[in-house]
Structures are given as C-alpha cells and as structure tokens.
Motif scaffolding. Structure first.
Motif, PDB file in Angstrom:
ATOM      1  N   LEU A  83       0.839  -1.202   0.000  1.00  0.00           N
ATOM      2  CA  LEU A  83       0.000   0.000   0.000  1.00  0.00           C
ATOM      3  C   LEU A  83       0.873   1.251   0.000  1.00  0.00           C
ATOM      4  CD1 LEU A  83      -3.067   0.684   0.163  1.00  0.00           C
ATOM      5  CD2 LEU A  83      -2.717   1.055   2.609  1.00  0.00           C
ATOM      6  N   LYS A  84       0.592   2.155  -0.940  1.00  0.00           N
ATOM      7  CA  LYS A  84       1.364   3.385  -1.068  1.00  0.00           C
ATOM      8  C   LYS A  84       0.483   4.596  -0.751  1.00  0.00           C
ATOM      9  CE  LYS A  84       4.562   1.697  -4.636  1.00  0.00           C
ATOM     10  NZ  LYS A  84       5.128   1.936  -5.991  1.00  0.00           N
ATOM     11  N   PHE A  85       1.132   5.727  -0.542  1.00  0.00           N
ATOM     12  CA  PHE A  85       0.391   6.961  -0.249  1.00  0.00           C
ATOM     13  C   PHE A  85      -0.560   7.307  -1.385  1.00  0.00           C
ATOM     14  CE2 PHE A  85       4.223   7.417   2.388  1.00  0.00           C
ATOM     15  CZ  PHE A  85       3.628   7.702   3.609  1.00  0.00           C
ATOM     16  N   GLU A  86      -0.158   7.036  -2.600  1.00  0.00           N
ATOM     17  CA  GLU A  86      -0.980   7.380  -3.754  1.00  0.00           C
ATOM     18  C   GLU A  86      -2.263   6.548  -3.828  1.00  0.00           C
ATOM     19  OE1 GLU A  86       0.984   4.576  -7.215  1.00  0.00           O
ATOM     20  OE2 GLU A  86       2.101   6.354  -6.593  1.00  0.00           O
ATOM     21  N   ASN A  87      -2.318   5.438  -3.075  1.00  0.00           N
ATOM     22  CA  ASN A  87      -3.494   4.578  -3.102  1.00  0.00           C
ATOM     23  C   ASN A  87      -4.639   5.103  -2.241  1.00  0.00           C
ATOM     24  OD1 ASN A  87      -1.166   1.893  -3.101  1.00  0.00           O
ATOM     25  ND2 ASN A  87      -2.422   2.502  -4.841  1.00  0.00           N
ATOM     26  N   ILE A  88      -4.360   6.107  -1.408  1.00  0.00           N
ATOM     27  CA  ILE A  88      -5.393   6.636  -0.503  1.00  0.00           C
ATOM     28  C   ILE A  88      -5.829   8.025  -0.961  1.00  0.00           C
ATOM     29  CG2 ILE A  88      -5.962   7.289   1.862  1.00  0.00           C
ATOM     30  CD1 ILE A  88      -4.018   5.267   2.877  1.00  0.00           C
ATOM     31  N   ASN A  89      -7.115   8.171  -1.216  1.00  0.00           N
ATOM     32  CA  ASN A  89      -7.701   9.471  -1.557  1.00  0.00           C
ATOM     33  C   ASN A  89      -8.400   9.994  -0.304  1.00  0.00           C
ATOM     34  OD1 ASN A  89      -9.363  11.601  -2.468  1.00  0.00           O
ATOM     35  ND2 ASN A  89      -9.456  10.710  -4.524  1.00  0.00           N
ATOM     36  N   TRP A  90      -7.718  10.879   0.419  1.00  0.00           N
ATOM     37  CA  TRP A  90      -8.238  11.347   1.703  1.00  0.00           C
ATOM     38  C   TRP A  90      -9.476  12.239   1.515  1.00  0.00           C
ATOM     39  CZ3 TRP A  90      -6.509   8.992   5.856  1.00  0.00           C
ATOM     40  CH2 TRP A  90      -5.244   8.399   5.826  1.00  0.00           C
ATOM     41  N   LYS A  91      -9.549  12.956   0.405  1.00  0.00           N
ATOM     42  CA  LYS A  91     -10.715  13.824   0.180  1.00  0.00           C
ATOM     43  C   LYS A  91     -11.989  13.013  -0.020  1.00  0.00           C
ATOM     44  CE  LYS A  91      -8.162  17.732  -1.796  1.00  0.00           C
ATOM     45  NZ  LYS A  91      -7.987  18.609  -2.986  1.00  0.00           N
ATOM     46  N   LYS A  92     -11.860  11.898  -0.744  1.00  0.00           N
ATOM     47  CA  LYS A  92     -13.023  11.051  -1.016  1.00  0.00           C
ATOM     48  C   LYS A  92     -13.149   9.895  -0.031  1.00  0.00           C
ATOM     49  CE  LYS A  92     -13.141  11.956  -6.001  1.00  0.00           C
ATOM     50  NZ  LYS A  92     -13.120  11.334  -7.364  1.00  0.00           N
ATOM     51  N   ASN A  93     -12.196   9.805   0.932  1.00  0.00           N
ATOM     52  CA  ASN A  93     -12.191   8.679   1.877  1.00  0.00           C
ATOM     53  C   ASN A  93     -12.284   7.347   1.133  1.00  0.00           C
ATOM     54  OD1 ASN A  93     -11.951  10.163   4.266  1.00  0.00           O
ATOM     55  ND2 ASN A  93     -14.155  10.561   4.320  1.00  0.00           N
ATOM     56  N   MET A  94     -11.325   7.142   0.246  1.00  0.00           N
ATOM     57  CA  MET A  94     -11.351   5.960  -0.620  1.00  0.00           C
ATOM     58  C   MET A  94      -9.945   5.371  -0.756  1.00  0.00           C
ATOM     59  SD  MET A  94     -13.608   4.260  -2.462  1.00  0.00           S
ATOM     60  CE  MET A  94     -14.901   5.486  -2.751  1.00  0.00           C
ATOM     61  N   ILE A  95      -9.884   4.041  -0.773  1.00  0.00           N
ATOM     62  CA  ILE A  95      -8.636   3.334  -1.076  1.00  0.00           C
ATOM     63  C   ILE A  95      -8.792   2.703  -2.455  1.00  0.00           C
ATOM     64  CG2 ILE A  95      -7.125   1.396  -0.476  1.00  0.00           C
ATOM     65  CD1 ILE A  95      -7.742   1.847   2.419  1.00  0.00           C
ATOM     66  N   ARG A  96      -7.863   2.966  -3.328  1.00  0.00           N
ATOM     67  CA  ARG A  96      -7.899   2.412  -4.682  1.00  0.00           C
ATOM     68  C   ARG A  96      -6.573   1.700  -4.952  1.00  0.00           C
ATOM     69  NH1 ARG A  96      -7.309   3.499 -10.311  1.00  0.00           N
ATOM     70  NH2 ARG A  96      -9.218   2.970 -11.478  1.00  0.00           N
ATOM     71  N   ILE A  97      -6.640   0.371  -5.157  1.00  0.00           N
ATOM     72  CA  ILE A  97      -5.424  -0.410  -5.370  1.00  0.00           C
ATOM     73  C   ILE A  97      -5.606  -1.393  -6.521  1.00  0.00           C
ATOM     74  CG2 ILE A  97      -4.643  -0.290  -2.969  1.00  0.00           C
ATOM     75  CD1 ILE A  97      -5.767  -3.154  -2.638  1.00  0.00           C
ATOM     76  N   LYS A  98      -4.488  -1.723  -7.128  1.00  0.00           N
ATOM     77  CA  LYS A  98      -4.451  -2.796  -8.105  1.00  0.00           C
ATOM     78  C   LYS A  98      -3.950  -4.024  -7.372  1.00  0.00           C
ATOM     79  CE  LYS A  98      -2.687  -4.078 -12.665  1.00  0.00           C
ATOM     80  NZ  LYS A  98      -1.824  -3.681 -13.816  1.00  0.00           N
ATOM     81  N   GLN A  99      -4.802  -5.032  -7.218  1.00  0.00           N
ATOM     82  CA  GLN A  99      -4.468  -6.188  -6.412  1.00  0.00           C
ATOM     83  C   GLN A  99      -3.272  -6.957  -6.981  1.00  0.00           C
ATOM     84  OE1 GLN A  99      -8.472  -7.870  -4.518  1.00  0.00           O
ATOM     85  NE2 GLN A  99      -8.541  -7.756  -6.722  1.00  0.00           N
ATOM     86  N   THR A 100      -2.400  -7.373  -6.093  1.00  0.00           N
ATOM     87  CA  THR A 100      -1.206  -8.105  -6.503  1.00  0.00           C
ATOM     88  C   THR A 100      -1.569  -9.465  -7.086  1.00  0.00           C
ATOM     89  OG1 THR A 100       0.009  -7.041  -4.703  1.00  0.00           O
ATOM     90  CG2 THR A 100       1.035  -8.950  -5.737  1.00  0.00           C
ATOM     91  N   LYS A 101      -2.534 -10.138  -6.485  1.00  0.00           N
ATOM     92  CA  LYS A 101      -2.875 -11.500  -6.895  1.00  0.00           C
ATOM     93  C   LYS A 101      -3.635 -11.541  -8.213  1.00  0.00           C
ATOM     94  CE  LYS A 101      -5.177 -15.724  -5.353  1.00  0.00           C
ATOM     95  NZ  LYS A 101      -5.914 -16.399  -4.250  1.00  0.00           N
ATOM     96  N   THR A 102      -4.632 -10.681  -8.357  1.00  0.00           N
ATOM     97  CA  THR A 102      -5.516 -10.750  -9.518  1.00  0.00           C
ATOM     98  C   THR A 102      -5.256  -9.680 -10.567  1.00  0.00           C
ATOM     99  OG1 THR A 102      -7.187  -9.317  -8.487  1.00  0.00           O
ATOM    100  CG2 THR A 102      -7.338 -11.682  -8.037  1.00  0.00           C
ATOM    101  N   ALA A 103      -4.416  -8.692 -10.223  1.00  0.00           N
ATOM    102  CA  ALA A 103      -4.152  -7.541 -11.113  1.00  0.00           C
ATOM    103  C   ALA A 103      -5.430  -6.757 -11.392  1.00  0.00           C
ATOM    104  CB  ALA A 103      -3.505  -7.998 -12.418  1.00  0.00           C
ATOM    105  N   ARG A 104      -6.430  -6.939 -10.554  1.00  0.00           N
ATOM    106  CA  ARG A 104      -7.723  -6.263 -10.704  1.00  0.00           C
ATOM    107  C   ARG A 104      -7.758  -5.045  -9.783  1.00  0.00           C
ATOM    108  NH1 ARG A 104     -12.941  -7.354  -8.214  1.00  0.00           N
ATOM    109  NH2 ARG A 104     -14.642  -6.741  -9.586  1.00  0.00           N
ATOM    110  N   THR A 105      -8.210  -3.911 -10.309  1.00  0.00           N
ATOM    111  CA  THR A 105      -8.290  -2.691  -9.510  1.00  0.00           C
ATOM    112  C   THR A 105      -9.583  -2.661  -8.710  1.00  0.00           C
ATOM    113  OG1 THR A 105      -6.957  -1.464 -11.119  1.00  0.00           O
ATOM    114  CG2 THR A 105      -8.282  -0.174  -9.589  1.00  0.00           C
ATOM    115  N   VAL A 106      -9.470  -2.384  -7.417  1.00  0.00           N
ATOM    116  CA  VAL A 106     -10.651  -2.308  -6.559  1.00  0.00           C
ATOM    117  C   VAL A 106     -10.639  -0.974  -5.800  1.00  0.00           C
ATOM    118  CG1 VAL A 106     -10.889  -4.796  -6.247  1.00  0.00           C
ATOM    119  CG2 VAL A 106      -9.467  -3.502  -4.664  1.00  0.00           C
ATOM    120  N   GLU A 107     -11.833  -0.502  -5.505  1.00  0.00           N
ATOM    121  CA  GLU A 107     -11.999   0.693  -4.689  1.00  0.00           C
ATOM    122  C   GLU A 107     -12.773   0.330  -3.439  1.00  0.00           C
ATOM    123  OE1 GLU A 107     -13.811   3.823  -6.874  1.00  0.00           O
ATOM    124  OE2 GLU A 107     -11.978   4.338  -7.986  1.00  0.00           O
TER     125      GLU A 107
END
Length: 414
Positions: A260-284
C-alpha cells in the motif's frame, strides 16, 4: 537510538516468524536453546532490555578473543542466532541465506522451453505459476536428456509416455499440474510449427479436482480481543494495529497491505484504490473512519521519516517495506497475546482476518456479489466457498429426518 525490547517479547515474535518461513522443527529448537543461553547471559549481567549492543556483548563472551575459524559448530550457531535476533529486531525480517537453485535449460529443447515460458509471461501468467511450470518442464527436459533426446525432431510418443509412467512418486495434484503444463507446451510446439506432430493427445486427462478447504474464521469477539491486545502507545503498535484493521475491516490481502502506497489513498473522497497483486484487478474500497484514524495515528506518531512511498515500513533502520511473512508473524503474535482458544488448530495469518470479514458479511445477509466486490474476487465463484461456513443459513436449508418407523422408510423398503 537503537530500540530496546524485552527479550521474551522479541523471541516470541521471532519464533513465530521462523515458523511462518517453514524453518525445520530441529532448527526452531536450536534457536530456542540459543535464546535460553542469551537470556541466562542477560540475567547474569543484570540486563533488562535487549538491543544490538547486548547481542554484540553476548557474541564477545562466546568468542573470548578467538578467531571465528577456531570456534566449534555450536559456538558459531550461537553467534548466528544472536545476529539473526538483532537483525529481526532492527528490520522485522530475516534475509534468506540459502542459495537459489539454478535451472539449466541448455541445448535446443531448453531454449525452446525458455521461449515458451516467456510467451506465457507476456500472456499475463503469474510469477508463481511460471515458476511451477518451469520446474515441471525442467523435469521433462532432464528426462529427455537422460534418454539422449537432444533435439525436438527426435521426440516420439514413447518418450512422453515413459515420462508419464515415472510420475507415480508425486501427489495427484502435482501429476495433474504436470499433465496440464506438458500438454500446453506440446500444443505450443505444434501450433507454432516447431514440430510436425501434435503430441498433446498423448497426455491423459486427469480427473483430479482440488477440494477447497474450509476457510479459517474468528468470531467478532475474537477479532475485538485481537485488536485490543495491541499496545498502541508505541510506534510498532500503531503500525501493527493499522495493518490488522485493513485486513479485518476491509479484507485486504497481506500482499496488498504491504504494498500500500500513499498514492493509493484518496483522503478527500475517503477511498482506497489499489491494483491487487494476486488478480491484477483494480478495486476501490471505502476508507472507514476507524481505519483512516489508525493510519493517520501511525503516520503522525509512529512512522519513521522516510522517502519510501510504501506506507508501512520497518520501525528501525533500514526503513524497508514490510514483507508478507512479517505481517503473518505480527498477526500470529497478537492472536497468541489475545489468548484466542484452539489457535493451534486454526490458520493464524492476515488471510484468516479476511475470511472472518467474509463470514461476518454473510451473517449480515450481504449478497454474494457485494462480498465478492469487497474481497476483490474476479468472480462470485471464488466467494461461494464461504457459503459452507454460514452455518445459520445452512441450518435453514436442512430437512427434517423422518422417524425410523415412519411410512417413508416402509415405502422405500417395498
């Protein structure tokens, strides 16, 4: 300043870490005996807390101004144990010291195998899958070499059948994977006109089907006790608490938490957005207040100053990114500290917290597609395995068993 820590607390964490790395039982016992001697040394010298300087003093007491080459095997082991203990305290990990195996894909067939593996890599196959296929194809290559088959145009069906007949020593799962790998390789050779005959038909179909094990879960009370057991007054506790919350409340995998990196957290929208290591699928995922506050507490009062973009790092220098086995050790340590019953019969890593979240969502009658979205599954098929642990719903599906003397059984007998 070097971190000081009670030796028993340190070796408890390190012991769990060694176990998670699949260290042999004999090696674990050797470490236990070494730690006992280290503890005796600290007691004798009235030392309360362990740090790297204590480790150095312990090593000096063993060497007694002798060169390392003059030490016996036991003394060298004690020095290694002290160094590993200091290394784990400083970094939270143990560097692997084993020599990695080199694969010898020489000759015409070996080069074609490497080309095939590169082809699979470009198609998006995972690194672990490619590593397994590499091992299986290496075994096939060694079989061909043993039979003096050094060119593809010399391969005949009998050579493939001989290889298959020698697989009896392996498990059904391994044989199934070998069949699949070899079939794919042989098809590749034919489809790319490298050979003139499609030998994939020689590979028998395997009826093996992996049975999914029941996921390990913990109750809401156990999760509460786990999180409560963390001492959040120190930097390590703040970090550990935030990481475990990400697994327990959002169901993130250990690999995604550690990356998890700083860029993965959107503090204004209270959202975590990551590209999963296992599936390469992006989730919010929503950044829950509880989780967000824990991360902020760690960043403000627990995280060392570092330019590393990963959020969770080691508490002492070098401030490297945390590894997945370390997170597994952290969760196991606090489960033991929380005195969770029957822990030895359960899995006790961060994935168990993910499973527990899924179970909790099922209890709240959350639809499967929603749970699948939360966990980041590529399809609801992966999520269906959790239906087997939803005991309340399963009880509603149960049928009443008729009495033995009922007309039902009489009709069946007639």
């Amino acid at each position: 300043m070097k971190r000081e820590q009670k030796l028993q607390e340190l070796i408890s964490e390190l012991g769990v870490h060694l176990k998670s790395l699949s260290y042999q039982r004999a090696t674990q016992l050797k470490y236990q005996r070494g730690w006992q001697l280290l503890n005796d040394f600290m007691v004798k010298n009235s030392i309360e807390f362990y740090n790297s300087q204590v480790g150095e003093k312990f090593i000096s007491s063993i060497m007694k101004n002798r060169p390392y080459e003059k030490l016996c095997r036991k003394e060298k082991d004690l020095i290694r144990i002290a160094n590993v203990t200091s290394e784990f305290q400083a970094t939270g990990v143990i560097k692997f010291r084993s020599i990695s195996k080199k694969y010898n894909f020489d000759g015409e067939i070996g080069k074609i195998i490497l080309t095939y593996l590169e082809h699979l890599k470009l198609r998006g196959f995972a690194a672990k899958t490619l590593e397994s296929k590499k091992i299986y194809l290496l075994r096939f290559l060694d079989h061909l070499k043993a039979n003096n088959i050094l060119s593809l145009n010399r391969i005949e069906s009998q050579h493939i059948l001989q290889f298959i007949n020698n697989l009896g020593i392996y498990s059904k799962a391994t044989i199934h994977n070998m069949f699949s790998t070899l079939r794919g390789f042989l098809k590749y050779l034919y489809q790319n006109e490298i050979v003139l005959i499609d030998f994939s038909y020689v590979i028998p179909k395997s009826s093996y089907k992996k049975e999914r094990k029941l996921p390990t879960t913990y109750t809401k009370d156990e999760i509460k006790r786990l999180l409560k057991s963390v001492d959040r007054a120190n930097p390590k506790g703040k970090r550990d608490y935030a990481m475990m919350l990400l697994a327990a409340r959002l169901g993130l995998r250990a690999s995604d938490i550690c990356r998890l990196k700083f860029e993965n957290i959107n503090w204004k929208k209270n959202m975590i957005r990551i590209k999963q290591t296992k599936t390469a699928r992006t989730v919010e995922l929503p950044l829950l207040t509880e989780v967000g506050n824990a991360i902020i507490d760690y960043l403000k009062f627990g995280r060392p100053e570092s330019e590393l973009q990963y959020i969770f790092i080691c508490i002492n220098q070098p401030y490297d990114k945390l590894k997945e086995p370390t997170l597994h050790s952290i969760v196991t340590f606090y489960l033991n500290k929380a005195k969770i019953s029957n822990l030895h019969k359960k899995k006790h890593g961060p994935h168990a917290l993910r499973h527990s979240l899924a179970c909790s969502l099922l209890e709240q009658k959350t639809p499967l597609p929603v749970i699948s979205e939360v966990l980041g599954h590529s399809s609801t098929e992966s999520t269906k395995t959790y239906l087997r642990i939803d005991l309340d719903s399963l009880r509603q599906c149960s049928l009443e068993v008729p009495d033995l003397n009922s007309p039902y059984y009489i009709q069946e007998v007639n």
